[in-house]
Every structure is written in structure tokens, then in C-alpha cells.
Design an enzyme around this catalytic site. Structure first.
Site, short mmCIF file in Angstrom:
data_model
loop_
_atom_site.label_atom_id
_atom_site.label_comp_id
_atom_site.label_asym_id
_atom_site.label_seq_id
_atom_site.Cartn_x
_atom_site.Cartn_y
_atom_site.Cartn_z
N ARG A 192 -71.48 -4.30 -16.11
CA ARG A 192 -71.91 -5.36 -15.44
C ARG A 192 -71.18 -6.67 -15.39
O ARG A 192 -70.90 -7.10 -16.77
CB ARG A 192 -73.37 -5.65 -15.22
N ASN A 239 -71.84 -5.97 -20.90
CA ASN A 239 -72.43 -7.13 -19.87
C ASN A 239 -71.55 -8.19 -20.25
O ASN A 239 -71.59 -8.92 -21.08
CB ASN A 239 -73.74 -7.24 -20.28
N GLU A 240 -71.15 -8.81 -18.91
CA GLU A 240 -70.31 -9.95 -18.76
C GLU A 240 -69.50 -10.40 -20.00
O GLU A 240 -69.30 -11.42 -20.70
CB GLU A 240 -71.50 -11.19 -18.86
N ASN A 241 -68.59 -9.11 -20.15
CA ASN A 241 -67.43 -9.15 -20.99
C ASN A 241 -66.24 -10.03 -20.71
O ASN A 241 -65.40 -10.07 -21.37
CB ASN A 241 -66.96 -7.77 -21.42
N ARG A 261 -71.19 -10.57 -23.75
CA ARG A 261 -70.59 -12.26 -23.98
C ARG A 261 -69.79 -12.40 -25.20
O ARG A 261 -69.80 -11.80 -25.99
CB ARG A 261 -71.53 -13.24 -23.49
#
Length: 820
Positions: free
Chosen positions: A464, A425-427, A389
Site C-alpha cells: 500500500r 506499507n508507505e515505503n 515507513r
């Protein structure tokens, strides 16, 4: 740079190999003191104290390692968890037995920025809370031993001072926007290591198979500390098979050593393969002897071959394997990230007991103990760096990400359990920087992907939820939360197939939903009537909030175990009819703390786990068992549901989760018939009975058979027919006391004294006196503020053999007190 290497296994829980070059290794667990604030400098931690006139800070507390700043404040409902510096100090004996040897402090993980001092001299620092690193204290120790205070004030011991800092920093990963706490402290083991001058830095092995049943090859290379000191050395290499039989013993003399030098390139016929059902482990031992001193290592090696088939399933050793996975955060009740080895092993064994054969470690490199357990138990691994994030920072940020990726791969390179290196993750989640440039994120993701394949060409890369980067990595997982953040869980297969068609290699990690442990519902799927179907099942900005936005179960549902049971049951039965599916991973195995969910039923806890933070199993655990395990089991739903409700004579469904072929239900001794198990007969795979209930107490017993094996389970429940009105009063009673621990239960009633079985009021417990509430555990029974589950809430207290007054209150309802 690493050679092209495949698989190796480090011995499960082999403490003798805590550090590769270790000849003498000692965990520094005891004798520490800690202060949670900043100091003016290391001198304040070690300066002499004058008799009768203390000159040091008065609030150092004695602690053991591992230790986390945020052991309890991470789930304290009344504060934001501490993010800042903290200091540790101890005095240790240092007596290296090796002439001119090295003395090293080996950190298995400390968060998030760490500085190390011997006396008041800084000797090392490290940025990053999850990779391993070392502080060479050899020279500093030798220098301090010349100081007169070494023998006077410190009585021949060496003062070690360590500063950890988990302050918010936008130029570090992970982002503080992440859905987990960025913990501080020496929260993994710290080791004192003695080694010869010439010793191992890294050892890499390539354990490959040409084809299943064919030849295996074992190639071992090493990287040394002080290779320039090598003149004439002898290397001994030994290999034992999984039964402990010696199959190779050889010696060779070496005169030079450069880079990652190859020590062994050997073939063996038909090696026994490592698999999730039978993780066969070979033992490799290597000694290097130089100048009369020896450095050694003994490790476990696994041979296996895997493939994510393009537009198809996952293959292990030539056969399809459906990955049945979950996730893990480094987090536990009462200790935060500072889980002991015993806790970690317990958790990993529970996963295997549930039937797990795959785990994604979210969202950072985790303890070597976890990886050793996966190797030994037969659990495949996706491990990732904490680029999570916030967007993309500058050069310092990017250098840290690359360094942590390099460290993760090199440090965990030798585990046969690992099949995926996760790059992020969730970039696609912005917030830390004024700029959010998708093209720059793509460019950096490509750099990480190239670096990963350069360091280790044998494993896959994955991310992801970052759709605009899905084409960069080998394996992609989109966001699919059918029945929770978006959509209906019955849409799961269709949504998954649509996403599968968008990627060459699809793996679904993160699915499920929150459940407040001990909360149950007679009509759990009611919220689905409000949900829009056909609009996708992805998680979107704001979906974690309990306020506003589109109708969704995460906001409008009852957060009961009953609903999540149905959601999980549906997903698992669908997985059995998706031949193209590589696998999935439920999010997560255990509830964990998070700073962004203060309004949850247990404040600051992500409650999606199938067990609570203290290892208490929820009902969902047994649903997974019923689909994923072979050892005969049967579980009647509702062990934590003491009172059901409805009309007099109303038929209620009794569900049994079992992997047995058939089951028979008995109600108060009367048989209600035999049911055959059929995984596609939802719910409970056909093992369900409609039972008419009247007011009173019921005993439910199931007898299930699998072949010649019979297993049973039983529960007792009451059935309430009285209808309740608005909650009006609370009671507080002691329901149990044992070994100085009292269990207290609050219940809420209407003005006529009828128990309000659907009440979800937030209640607060407090205590005055010499007892102590067991709170800030982040569990349904260990929180001073918690939402009711079916009109009740439980908390425990230490009585301390003294008097206390405990209160419970809820907004709009008179507070009540209990003298204990």
C-alpha cells in the site's frame, strides 16, 4: 524451501495445536514478576536474597502473561511511552515425560528484541516483535538440575528469566515513525512444550480444486525436528469431512526423511468449499511413531479458489465477491498489545457481526488466534510484514525483513483465509536514514516479491502507498482518503477509477476519517466548503498534523461522528455501483494508540475506528451493518447524542440506518410516515425524515420490516433552543454509581448558564484521596485529558469505598471540585 502449496486450515482456537509438534503444551500465564528498566544482567533477577538484607531490586511487580510494557503509558497524555528494556522472571516445574525428549519455550510473539535465560545462562535470543519462535531449554534445564541451588533455593523449580527490549533502533523494522506504538513485552502467549526427540517442525498442506464442482486434491508434506534419528517410522493419516465423517484412513512406513517430505497426495470428488458465507472445514490428523514415541497434529483444512481479475473484480470459487473489509491493530484499552484470547475472539466476532468478509492486518504478522478466527468465521486476510515507513536500512535491516517474511509465510501458510502476503506499507515515506534511494527500495521490493512467490506461489503479493513500486507486486493499493486528508468524499468514485486504471489489479485499503466518540454535529459537512476539489485525495506529508498546510477536513473539520457517518455512507453506496471494484478496507475497525498524535481529542489515539479501544460501538458500526449484513437490523442515529439544538420549530433530519426494505418513524408516538430503502438515496439510503422540533424531550422510535421480520429501535433526546455564548464555567456531577464504579460527567456552560453544545475545550480530570480514576484507557470516557463532546466529558472512577476529591479544569475557566 516450501513446495507449491495452496490452502490449509488450523483448527479455530484449538489450543491443543498451539505448537505443531506439541504432545504436552502449557500456557505460562501466571506466577511472573516484571521490572521496567534494565538490569546489570540475568544474575540480578535470580541471585539469592539474604534474610533481613535484600540484595535484589525492590520494585519487581507481579504480572500475568500476556503482558505489555505500555499497557497504559501508550495513551498517557503527559509522557512519551516507554521504549527500553524490561525483565520478566518466574520459576517453573519442568518434567518432560519423553525419554530424551525436547523441552521448549514457544513464544507466540514478544517485542521487540528478546533474550532467554535459564538461571543466569543465556539460551536463546530473537529479533522481531511479531513472528513466532522457540527457545530450546532442554540442555540448560538438565545442567541446572545439577546445581545444588536447584533443590535448595529453587525447591525443585527452574528459574526462567526473559529480557525484552523495544528501544528505538533504526536497523530494525518497523520504523518508530510508524503511526502505531512499537510495543514491548511478552505480549502474546508463552507456552512450555514437551515433545519427543523426533517430532514435527512444520506441516504444510496443498488443498486445491481443479474447478468449482470438480475434483479436489490434498497434498501434505512435513518438516521434522531431528529427522536424522528416524530409522523406521510409521505415519498414520486421517481425514474427516466438515460433518465429522471419516473419509480417509491410511498408514505408511518410512525409512528416511529429507527436507519437506511429501506424506500424502490424494484426490477427492467435489469437496465442500470454504467461503466467507460458509467456511467448510475438513480435519486432517497426522501421527508419526518412532522408537515407541508418537508425535501428532490435528488441523483443519479448507478448499477454495480465488482470483484478482486483471483490470477487474475479485473472484472466490468462481463468483464475484466484493471484499468488504477493515483493518486491525494489536491494541486494546488497559492492556496495550497484550490482548487475551477472549478479547481477540470478541473483536473478530464483532467484525463479522458488522458484515466484514475481509481484513488487512496492519502492519505486522499477528497472533495465530486472529488467523484461526478468520478461518472459522469466514474472513479473508491480507497479512504483511512490518516494513513500514522510514526508508530502507542496511544488511541487518534487510535480513530481518526477509526473515520475518519467511517466518510469516511458513507459520501462517496453512490458513485458507489468507489470500495476500503484504510486503510493505508507505515505503515512499523517508526519515530514518540520510539516503532515500527509490531505485534501491525497488530492488529490495523485488527481492521480497520473489521470495514470497518462491515460498508460496499460490497467493498474491501486495503493498500500500508506494507508487514507484506499484508494478512490482500482484495487487496494489494507492492512497485514497477522499473527504479526509484531501478532497471531498463525493469525489471518491472518480479518484478510485483513475487509480484503478493505473494498475493491473487494484484493491483500496485505508479510507475513512477520525471521529471523536460521542461528538455530534447539526452541520457536519461545513468544512467541505473550504476544501479544494479536483486536487486528488491522497494522503501527503504533514496531513496527519492538526496545524498548517492546505485546507482539509482532517484539520478543519469538527471530528464528529456525524461527519464520518456521511463519509462512510457515501463510500458504501458508491461501492455498490463500481462493478470493476475488487473491494476496500476501512481504516481501522478499532481506535488504537499512536505516538505521533498527541494533539488528538483523545491524546495519542488514532480515532478512525468504528469502535473505541474498549469495544464501545460508535454510530458508524451500524452504518456498515446496514450495507453489509442480511440479518434484519435498524438503528436510529444518535444513541450517544443526548441533546440536539437549533431554532424553535426548525426541521431536523432524523436518520435510520437499516438493511430492511422499509421503515416507519414515530416521534412521541406519532407516525411520520413510511420510507422505502434505496441504497443510492443518500443519506441513510432514503430512510430519513425531516421533523420540526421545539424545546423539550423527544422519543424517536423506528419500526422496520424485512419480509415477515420486524425490528425496532428507539432513543430519547432533548432539543435545546437557547443560544450560548463563550464557555465560562464547568460543572462536575456524579451521574451513576454501581458495583464500586462511579460515573462522573463534566459540562461546560456560558456565563448565563446555557450549555455550550459545540464546545470542544480540552478538560483535565484529577483525583486526591483513596479512590482511583479509570484513566489512560485511550477512550472518550477513559482519559484524564480529553476534548469535550458537545460540551461534556465523562470519566469513571473506582470509589474503593473511601473518600476522594475529584477536580476538572480547562484553560481560562475556574476549576471545580467534587467530593465523592
Amino acid at each position: 524451501m516450501l513446495k507449491k502449496v495452496k490452502y490449509i486450515l488450523i483448527c479455530y482456537l484449538s489450543f491443543a495445536n498451539l505448537f505443531l509438534q506439541a504432545q504436552t503444551t502449557q500456557r505460562l500465564n501466571t506466577g511472573w514478576e516484571f521490572v521496567k528498566q534494565d538490569l546489570g544482567g540475568a544474575w540480578e533477577a535470580v541471585r539469592p536474597v539474604k534474610a533481613g538484607n535484600p540484595e535484589e531490586l525492590p520494585f519487581w511487580q507481579k504480572v500475568n502473561l500476556p503482558h505489555c510494557f505500555n499497557a497504559t503509558d501508550a495513551v498517557d497524555p503527559d509522557v512519551n511511552y516507554y521504549q527500553g528494556p524490561g525483565w520478566y522472571r518466574t520459576n517453573i516445574e519442568v518434567d518432560n515425560p519423553y525419554a530424551n525428549g525436547r523441552t521448549v519455550l514457544h513464544f507466540e510473539g514478544a517485542g521487540q528484541k528478546t533474550s532467554v535465560y535459564i538461571y543466569n545462562i543465556k539460551v536463546a535470543e530473537h529479533v522481531g516483535g511479531y513472528d513466532e519462535w522457540t527457545a530450546d531449554i532442554t540442555a540448560a534445564v538438565a545442567e541446572f538440575k545439577k546445581n545444588p541451588v536447584y533443590k535448595t533455593q529453587f525447591k525443585g523449580k527452574i528459574p526462567v528469566v526473559i529480557r525484552c527490549d523495544n528501544s528505538r533502533d533504526l536497523e530494525m523494522i518497523p520504523s518508530s515513525l510508524s503511526d502505531f506504538n512499537v510495543y514491548g513485552g511478552i505480549y502474546r502467549y508463552l507456552n512450555l512444550v514437551y515433545s519427543p526427540q523426533l517430532s514435527f517442525d512444520k506441516l504444510f498442506a496443498k488443498a486445491s480444486i481443479s474447478e468449482v464442482g470438480g475434483y479436489g486434491k490434498l497434498a501434505i508434506s512435513a518438516r521434522l525436528i531431528n529427522p536424522d534419528l528416524l530409522k523406521n517410522a510409521k505415519v498414520n493419516i486421517y481425514v474427516k469431512d466438515p460433518n465429522g465423517l471419516n473419509i480417509l484412513s491410511l498408514s505408511r512406513n518410512i525409512k528416511t526423511f529429507a527436507g519437506d517430505s511429501l506424506l500424502l497426495d490424494w484426490s477427492l470428488r467435489a469437496p465442500k468449499l470454504w467461503s466467507t458465507d460458509n467456511p467448510q472445514l475438513y480435519t486432517v490428523s497426522v501421527d508419526i511413531i518412532s522408537n515407541g514415541q508418537s508425535a501428532s497434529i490435528s488441523e483443519k483444512v479448507g478448499f477454495r479458489k480465488f482470483e484478482f481479475v486483471k483490470k477487474g473484480p475479485f473472484m472466490l470459487n468462481g463468483k464475484r465477491l466484493l471484499l468488504r473489509g477493515t483493518h486491525r491493530h494489536e491494541d486494546h484499552a488497559g492492556v496495550g498489545a497484550a490482548m487475551t484470547e477472549e478479547m481477540i475472539v470478541t473483536e473478530m466476532k464483532m467484525m463479522k457481526e458488522m458484515g466484514v468478509n475481509f481484513i488487512r492486518l496492519g502492519h505486522y504478522q499477528q497472533s495465530r488466534i486472529v488467523l484461526n478466527a478468520c478461518d472459522s468465521l469466514g474472513i479473508l486476510v491480507w497479512e504483511e510484514i512490518p516494513w513500514c515507513r522510514g526508508g530502507l536500512g542496511g544488511p541487518v535491516y534487510q535480513e530481518q525483513a526477509k526473515r520475518m517474511l519467511t517466518n510469516m509465510i511458513e507459520q501462517h501458510y496453512n490458513h485458507p483465509s489468507i489470500i495476500i502476503w503484504g510486503l510493505g506499507n508507505e515505503n515512499d515515506w523517508p526519515g530514518d536514514f540520510t539516503e532515500f534511494d527509490q531505485q534501491k527500495i525497488r530492488t529490495f521490493m523485488k527481492e521480497l516479491n520473489d521470495l514470497s512467490h518462491k515460498l508460496d506461489p499460490t497467493r498474491s503479493t501486495a503493498i500500500r502507498r508506494c507508487d514507484f513500486c506499484r508494478d512490482i507486486v500482484d495487487v496494489y493499493s494507492p492512497s485514497i482518503w477522499a473527504g479526509w486528508y484531501r478532497g471531498d468524499y463525493t469525489e471518491y468514485k472518480d479518484v478510485s477509477l483513475a487509480e484503478f486504471n493505473k494498475s493491473d489489479r487494484f484493491l483500496h485499503v485505508e479510507w475513512g476519517g477520525d471521529s471523536h466518540a460521542r461528538r455530534h454535529s447539526e452541520n457536519p459537512d461545513n468544512a467541505l466548503s473550504k476544501i479544494k476539489k479536483g486536487g486528488g485525495a491522497d494522503e501527503r506529508a504533514g496531513d496527519a498534523s492538526l496545524y498548517g498546510g492546505a485546507a482539509r477536513v482532517s484539520k478543519d473539520g469538527d471530528w464528529s461522528e456525524s461527519y464520518i457517518a456521511n463519509l462512510i455512507d457515501w463510500h458504501l453506496k458508491e461501492h455498490e455501483t463500481m462493478p470493476w471494484l475488487s473491494g476496500t478496507a476501512y481504516w481501522p475497525f478499532k481506535d488504537f494508540s499512536t505516538p505521533i498524535r498527541p494533539e488528538n481529542p483523545v491524546p495519542y489515539v488514532n480515532q478512525k475506528g468504528v469502535i473505541e479501544r474498549d469495544f464501545t460501538k460508535k454510530e458508524a458500526f451500524y452504518i456498515f451493518q446496514s450495507y453489509w449484513t442480511n440479518l434484519p437490523m435498524a438503528h436510529i442515529y444518535g444513541h450517544s447524542w443526548p441533546v440536539r439544538w437549533g431554532d424553535e420549530g426548525e426541521e431536523k433530519m432524523v436518520k435510520v440506518y437499516s438493511n430492511c426494505d422499509e421503515a416507519e418513524l414515530f416521534v412521541n408516538g406519532k407516525s411520520y410516515g413510511v420510507r422505502k430503502r434505496n441504497s443510492q438515496d443518500f443519506p441513510a439510503a432514503g430512510l430519513r425524515w425531516q421533523v420540526p422540533l421545539r424545546k423539550g424531550k423527544y422519543n424517536f422510535k423506528v419500526v422496520a420490516k424485512k419480509g415477515k421480520v420486524t425490528v425496532t429501535d428507539e432513543i430519547t433526546q432533548e432539543y435545546q433552543t437557547e443560544k450560548w455564548g463563550k464557555p465560562a464555567k464547568i460543572t462536575l456531577t456524579k451521574i451513576e454509581e454501581k458495583d464500586g464504579i462511579a460515573v462522573l460527567e463534566a459540562k461546560i456552560y456560558d456565563d448565563k448558564g446555557v450549555l455550550c453544545l459545540d464546545a470542544i475545550n480540552l478538560v483535565s480530570f484529577s483525583l486526591i484521596g483513596d479512590g482511583e480514576l479509570i484513566k489512560d484507557q485511550g477512550t472518550s470516557t477513559g482519559a484524564a485529558k480529553v476534548q469535550l463532546y458537545n460540551g461534556r466529558a465523562i470519566i469513571k472512577m473506582k470509589t474503593n469505598n473511601a473518600k476522594s476529591v475529584i477536580s476538572v479544569q480547562s484553560k481560562g475557566i475556574p476549576t471545580v471540585f467534587l467530593n465523592q
